[in-house]
Design an enzyme around this catalytic site. Structure first.
Site, mmCIF file in Angstrom:
data_model
loop_
_atom_site.group_PDB
_atom_site.id
_atom_site.type_symbol
_atom_site.label_atom_id
_atom_site.label_comp_id
_atom_site.label_asym_id
_atom_site.label_seq_id
_atom_site.Cartn_x
_atom_site.Cartn_y
_atom_site.Cartn_z
ATOM 1 N N GLY A 1 20.130 30.420 -45.520
ATOM 2 C CA GLY A 1 20.088 29.767 -46.824
ATOM 3 C C GLY A 1 19.172 28.565 -46.749
ATOM 4 N N CYS B 1 21.051 32.092 -38.927
ATOM 5 C CA CYS B 1 20.360 30.884 -39.390
ATOM 6 C C CYS B 1 21.364 29.896 -40.003
ATOM 7 C CB CYS B 1 19.230 31.267 -40.347
ATOM 8 S SG CYS B 1 18.114 29.893 -40.686
ATOM 9 N N TYR B 2 21.310 29.661 -41.308
ATOM 10 C CA TYR B 2 22.268 28.749 -41.944
ATOM 11 C C TYR B 2 23.702 29.183 -41.643
ATOM 12 C CZ TYR B 2 24.469 26.025 -45.736
ATOM 13 O OH TYR B 2 25.239 25.163 -46.461
ATOM 14 N N HIS C 1 15.902 35.273 -37.377
ATOM 15 C CA HIS C 1 16.166 36.304 -38.402
ATOM 16 C C HIS C 1 15.979 37.703 -37.819
ATOM 17 C CE1 HIS C 1 16.645 33.673 -41.886
ATOM 18 N NE2 HIS C 1 15.845 32.860 -41.206
ATOM 19 N N GLU D 1 16.525 40.408 -39.283
ATOM 20 C CA GLU D 1 16.239 41.386 -40.343
ATOM 21 C C GLU D 1 14.755 41.547 -40.639
ATOM 22 O OE1 GLU D 1 17.694 38.508 -40.618
ATOM 23 O OE2 GLU D 1 17.075 37.388 -42.401
ATOM 24 N N SER E 1 12.140 58.111 -68.126
ATOM 25 C CA SER E 1 10.849 57.442 -68.268
ATOM 26 C C SER E 1 9.793 58.094 -67.388
ATOM 27 C CB SER E 1 10.998 55.975 -67.861
ATOM 28 O OG SER E 1 11.200 55.898 -66.460
ATOM 29 N N GLY F 1 9.983 57.547 -64.204
ATOM 30 C CA GLY F 1 10.119 56.745 -62.990
ATOM 31 C C GLY F 1 11.213 57.306 -62.097
ATOM 32 N N ASP G 1 13.927 55.930 -60.776
ATOM 33 C CA ASP G 1 15.331 55.584 -61.026
ATOM 34 C C ASP G 1 15.962 56.474 -62.107
ATOM 35 O OD1 ASP G 1 14.599 53.603 -59.317
ATOM 36 O OD2 ASP G 1 14.588 52.001 -60.813
ATOM 37 N N LYS H 1 16.424 50.655 -53.709
ATOM 38 C CA LYS H 1 15.340 51.556 -54.134
ATOM 39 C C LYS H 1 15.024 52.638 -53.087
ATOM 40 C CE LYS H 1 11.968 52.073 -57.218
ATOM 41 N NZ LYS H 1 12.121 51.876 -58.671
#
Ligand code: XMP
Length: 527
Positions: free
Chosen positions: A66, A93-94, A180, A182, A234, A236, A238, A382
């Site tokens: 954070g 981290c934080y 980090h 990630e 659409s 797309g 999703d 996604k």
């Protein structure tokens, strides 16, 4: 008040780890990385409290990074009960600094912060870093620094600037890392996460987005029963994946509505209709509304005005079709939305079932339509939606479609009116660009690639004749989330081939230029 963080509808037979969000820029990424390890994760706001976390029966808890200093007034604090849940905790981290501060370690604001690449030197591997190199690269982003671990903890590693860059207490099952894991710049980060999730939390690492398809289908059936449902398609990824899931669940009780506003790319409308109506046999109402939209756009060149016209008209057309389908006793009562987990997080982590995306694709329907929402993707990121799409047999072209703005090509015909002639020219130029980019195998590497057609003509010479033709702009960017973007370094030979084809095949074009602006300061679109 709405229940802010009801557990997501996912099969409860998979293990879960909760990531508490302390506002770090990488918090979502942590949750995604945990899922990539095969463990379902939820990202919850840090204020939800221990009870809310416990309700999910997680196998482990991760405290994110954070932006605050643990000493700053109003900085998010650690609820001590979170360390008493009887599950392993990993502070990043934080999150690590909070643990250190809460349990009596020494955390201070350092003179020099540590930002970017750093080297981690492991003194004692302990349980968390077991089997990993004693020296490894890591990514840092902090100013507060842990100088001594809490009593009873072992300091495992240091970095260039941090005397204690990792610590653990196996007995308390509490672990902390300053760097980090990630981000890709920490090459062993995913190994550390796997170690925490597998060895330490004892998670069964079998979660995958694709194997939740059956459970989602069961949930959709429970929700809809034998009633009717509609979905705005659409083109797309999703809305396509959401529609296919619902169709698998309730078959022809679903009707999709596809509004072709005439601003799509070449053949895109036909592809959507072909895929859904012909291949997947999904009942589909396709509305050809090109003329209606072009009429409304006549005389308008200001970008926001164009957006507004297209948005409003879109809702109108969709609403007309929805009303037809919803009328009568047997009418549709449910509306499918392609809401993703990132939308859920951004709207505060709540169930948020009532907020229809204002995004014009399926947006802003009036209240009196009274649809109940069906949101089969709300637990998924996604990349997971793409995996589900592939699992359902959605063609590769749709699964990997680059983002495309709702107002479509209208906001790429810039500095002038979006007329049929200009839209068609842009469509043809864009088709050449896409063809070449796909041919070069670069389509998936780019966040977006498209053409822009400014209202500018320049002089050229072709076959001994002076020409006065349009300029086409090539815009190609790399990005993770569209918040920032870098212009893509396309190979010169490819650019030459694209330019040669555009000028050779499109009579009205005599010049091709490349946009080399990153975001910021530029935006991805030109309007
Ligand atoms: P900018 O141009 O702001 O775009 O860097 C960021 C992302 O948003 C997309 N975009 C839109 N999408 N309706 C949409 O649905 C819009 O009006 C719109 N404007 C921009 C853009 O393509 C990029 O992915």
């Amino acid at each position: 008040m709405a229940d802010e963080s009801a557990p997501l509808d996912v099969p409860r037979n998979t293990d879960e780890v909760v990531v508490l969000d302390y506002g770090g820029q990488y918090s979502q990424l942590i949750a995604r990385r945990v899922r990539e390890c095969g463990v379902f994760s939820e990202l919850l706001p840090n204020h939800v409290g221990a009870e809310e976390v416990a309700r999910r029966k997680p196998k482990g808890l991760i405290l994110s990074g954070g932006p605050s200093s643990v000493y700053a007034k109003g900085a998010p604090a650690l609820d001590p009960a979170l360390l008493e849940l009887g599950i392993p905790v990993l502070g990043i981290c934080y999150g690590m600094q909070l643990v250190a501060q809460a349990l009596g370690g020494d955390v201070q604001s350092a003179e020099v912060g540590e930002f970017g690449r750093s080297t981690l030197t492991v003194k004692e591997s302990g349980r968390l870093l077991e089997g990993l190199p004693l020296e490894q690269a890591c990514w840092m982003s902090h100013r507060d620094t842990v100088y001594a671990p809490p009593p009873g903890f072992t300091a495992l590693a240091s970095s260039t600037v941090s005397p204690v860059a990792a610590f653990e207490s196996v007995e308390k099952a509490i672990y902390g890392i300053q760097f980090h894991p990630e981000v890709v710049h920490t090459p062993f980060g995913q190994d550390i996460l796997k170690k925490f999730l597998g060895d330490i939390c004892g998670c069964d690492m079998t979660w995958s987005a694709a194997n939740i398809v059956d459970d989602q289908i069961r949930l959709i059936r429970e929700q809809i029963g034998d009633r009717k449902v509609i979905c705005g398609l659409s083109g797309g990824v999703d809305s396509s994946v959401a529609a296919l899931l619902v169709h698998r669940a309730v078959g022809d009780q679903l009707t999709c509505v596809f509004v072709d506003h005439g601003m799509m790319r070449k053949n895109e409308g036909d592809q959507v209709v072909k895929t859904f109506r012909d291949t997947f046999k999904v009942p589909l109402v396709a509305v050809d509304a090109e003329t209606r939209f072009l009429d409304k756009l006549r005389g308008t060149s200001e970008p926001e005005a164009k957006r507004k016209i297209i948005g409003t008209e879109f809702i109108r057309v969709f609403e007309e079709e929805a009303l037809k389908l919803a009328s009568g006793g047997e009418g549709a009562k449910y509306l499918v939305q392609g809401t993703l987990y990132s939308d859920v997080i951004e709207s505060g982590g709540g169930t948020g079932a009532a907020t229809i995306k204002s995004h014009h694709n399926v947006g802003g329907l009036p209240d009196d339509l009274q649809f109940e929402l069906v949101e089969p993707l709300r637990a998924l990121f996604k990349d997971e939606v793409r995996a589900v799409g592939a699992e359902l047999g959605l063609p590769e072209r749709l699964v990997w479609r680059q983002p495309f703005p709702g107002p479509g090509l209208a906001i790429r015909v810039v500095g002038g009116e979006a007329t049929k002639e200009r839209l068609d020219l842009l469509r043809d130029a864009d088709a050449i660009l896409q063809d070449e980019i796909r041919g070069a195998g670069l389509y998936r590497d780019l966040w977006q690639s498209f053409c822009v057609l400014p209202d500018v003509r320049t002089v050229g010479v072709q076959g001994d004749e002076r020409t006065y033709g349009y300029v086409v702009v090539i815009r190609a960017v790399t990005s993770d989330d569209a918040m920032t973007a870098d212009w893509a370094r396309l190979p010169y030979d490819l650019l030459e081939q694209i330019a040669a084809r555009m000028i050779g095949e499109l009579r009205e074009v005599n010049r091709v230029v490349l946009d080399i602006t990153s975001k910021p300061p530029g935006t991805i679109e030109w309007e």
